[in-house]
Design a protein around this motif. Structure first.
Motif, PDB file in Angstrom:
ATOM      1  N   VAL A 195       0.856  -1.176   0.000  1.00  0.00           N
ATOM      2  CA  VAL A 195       0.000   0.000   0.000  1.00  0.00           C
ATOM      3  C   VAL A 195       0.890   1.223   0.000  1.00  0.00           C
ATOM      4  N   PRO A 196       1.480   1.572  -1.162  1.00  0.00           N
ATOM      5  CA  PRO A 196       2.374   2.713  -1.204  1.00  0.00           C
ATOM      6  C   PRO A 196       1.607   4.016  -1.090  1.00  0.00           C
ATOM      7  N   PHE A 236       7.082   1.718  -2.650  1.00  0.00           N
ATOM      8  CA  PHE A 236       6.640   2.576  -1.551  1.00  0.00           C
ATOM      9  C   PHE A 236       7.134   3.985  -1.839  1.00  0.00           C
ATOM     10  N   THR A 237       6.623   4.949  -1.102  1.00  0.00           N
ATOM     11  CA  THR A 237       7.064   6.330  -1.243  1.00  0.00           C
ATOM     12  C   THR A 237       7.405   6.900   0.122  1.00  0.00           C
ATOM     13  N   ARG A 276       4.713   6.280   8.786  1.00  0.00           N
ATOM     14  CA  ARG A 276       4.270   5.039   8.153  1.00  0.00           C
ATOM     15  C   ARG A 276       5.362   3.992   8.318  1.00  0.00           C
ATOM     16  N   VAL A 277       4.938   2.733   8.248  1.00  0.00           N
ATOM     17  CA  VAL A 277       5.858   1.603   8.369  1.00  0.00           C
ATOM     18  C   VAL A 277       5.673   0.696   7.155  1.00  0.00           C
ATOM     19  N   VAL A 278       6.798   0.333   6.526  1.00  0.00           N
ATOM     20  CA  VAL A 278       6.800  -0.611   5.411  1.00  0.00           C
ATOM     21  C   VAL A 278       7.446  -1.898   5.904  1.00  0.00           C
ATOM     22  N   VAL A 279       6.761  -3.011   5.743  1.00  0.00           N
ATOM     23  CA  VAL A 279       7.261  -4.298   6.225  1.00  0.00           C
ATOM     24  C   VAL A 279       7.673  -5.158   5.040  1.00  0.00           C
ATOM     25  N   LEU A 280       8.919  -5.628   5.075  1.00  0.00           N
ATOM     26  CA  LEU A 280       9.440  -6.523   4.045  1.00  0.00           C
ATOM     27  C   LEU A 280       9.564  -7.934   4.586  1.00  0.00           C
ATOM     28  N   ASP A 281       9.300  -8.903   3.729  1.00  0.00           N
ATOM     29  CA  ASP A 281       9.550 -10.310   4.049  1.00  0.00           C
ATOM     30  C   ASP A 281       9.861 -11.026   2.743  1.00  0.00           C
ATOM     31  N   PHE A 282      10.948 -11.784   2.715  1.00  0.00           N
ATOM     32  CA  PHE A 282      11.386 -12.463   1.496  1.00  0.00           C
ATOM     33  C   PHE A 282      11.490 -11.482   0.334  1.00  0.00           C
ATOM     34  N   ARG A 289       9.719  -8.897  -0.364  1.00  0.00           N
ATOM     35  CA  ARG A 289       8.459  -8.318  -0.838  1.00  0.00           C
ATOM     36  C   ARG A 289       7.807  -7.467   0.252  1.00  0.00           C
ATOM     37  N   VAL A 290       7.064  -6.453  -0.173  1.00  0.00           N
ATOM     38  CA  VAL A 290       6.292  -5.649   0.768  1.00  0.00           C
ATOM     39  C   VAL A 290       5.041  -6.426   1.155  1.00  0.00           C
ATOM     40  N   ILE A 291       4.878  -6.707   2.445  1.00  0.00           N
ATOM     41  CA  ILE A 291       3.698  -7.436   2.903  1.00  0.00           C
ATOM     42  C   ILE A 291       2.738  -6.544   3.667  1.00  0.00           C
ATOM     43  N   ALA A 292       3.185  -5.345   4.050  1.00  0.00           N
ATOM     44  CA  ALA A 292       2.302  -4.403   4.742  1.00  0.00           C
ATOM     45  C   ALA A 292       2.899  -3.016   4.637  1.00  0.00           C
ATOM     46  N   CYS A 293       2.027  -2.024   4.582  1.00  0.00           N
ATOM     47  CA  CYS A 293       2.471  -0.637   4.551  1.00  0.00           C
ATOM     48  C   CYS A 293       1.342   0.230   5.063  1.00  0.00           C
TER      49      CYS A 293
END
Length: 289
Positions: A11-12, A45-46, A233-239, A241-245
């Motif tokens: 969700v950028p 993301f931005t 805002r928080v951007v979450v990466l896993d493997f 990839r962005v999994i939450a933002c």
């Protein structure tokens, strides 16, 4: 324990309900691969003007690779990076002119030099200290360095050798060396690592002041309470990839984030309402720092 890749879409962009700000940094469908390993996969993301965004995720999720791509240290396989609406320079030697400054996990201070001398290093070519968010007239490099050290409360240390300083003070000097270039985008790589509670509070206030002055901040950090109390805002990466933002409270409550960190079902039954853990810390308002 193996984690489960989430299909949650990124969700950028700005937080819903807040005024739209022109993005300082735009990362669009960024893909980076090393041989057969895909380190970043379609990451978007931005970071808006004056916004503080945190990149979090398990070790190996791709956070540092994002920083390295922004700094031109790795060549993306696909996607784009834009700074202030223009393509990122693609070379670390042109970052200062593009308004980007970065701190390092290892600090990177020069042994045998004083605090003042270390902070003046980025100004040696005359390309920095005169631009960025303020757009004011050129300053003498020493005057610019002294003003930055004064801003961080380090005036008394200007002539001290960096080797003689405590670790928290050395981290402050490294931050001053980044800020002296007057960046429009500040990249902070684990700025709270190794700091005590009081020093973390001091750091958080400095970051808030920097953002309030118009500088955008992108930080990678494992200290979750620090992140949740500071980031817009928080951007979450896993493997890779962005999994939450999104806003910290939404990210904290996202089941996909819990799954990524814990590698188990996102069910919270029997967990007393605590969220996912990062390096032993819970993504929870109740978690102790």
């Amino acid at each position: 324990m193996m984690t489960t890749r989430s299909s949650a879409p990124p969700v950028p962009g700005p937080t819903p309900g807040t005024p739209t700000r022109p993005p300082c940094l735009e990362v669009d469908r960024l893909t980076v691969a090393f041989g057969g390993l895909t380190a970043l996969d379609d990451v978007s993301f931005t970071v808006g003007a004056g916004e503080t965004v945190a990149l979090i995720g398990p070790n190996g999720a791709g956070k540092t690779t994002v920083f390295n791509a922004v700094c031109g240290l790795v060549r993306p396989r696909g996607g784009s990076i834009r700074l202030g609406g223009r393509p990122a320079p693609g070379s670390p030697t042109r970052l200062v002119a593009a308004g980007v400054a970065r701190t390092l996990q290892g600090l990177g201070l020069f042994s045998g030099m004083t605090v003042l001398e270390n902070v003046m290093v980025p100004l040696a070519t005359g390309a920095a200290g005169t631009r960025g968010t303020h757009g004011d007239t050129p300053e003498d490099p020493e005057a610019a360095a002294r003003a930055t050290l004064d801003r961080l409360g380090l005036t008394s240390l200007v002539h001290r050798p960096v080797d003689a300083l405590s670790y928290p003070d050395r981290k402050q000097v490294a931050l001053a060396r980044a800020l002296v270039t007057r960046p429009s985008l500040l990249l902070l790589d684990e700025p709270a690592g190794g700091l005590g509670h009081d020093d973390i509070d001091r750091l958080a206030q400095t970051v808030r002041d920097v953002a309030a002055d118009g500088c955008s901040v992108l930080l990678v950090e494992h200290h979750v309470d620090f992140v949740m109390g500071l980031a817009d805002r928080v951007v979450v990466l896993d493997f890779g990839r962005v999994i939450a933002c999104g806003p910290p409270d939404e990210v904290r409550a996202d089941p996909a984030v819990e799954t990524a960190y814990l590698g188990v079902s996102a069910s919270r039954e029997g967990r007393d309402g605590l969220g996912p853990a990062v390096d032993g810390q819970s993504i929870s308002a109740e978690a102790a720092s």
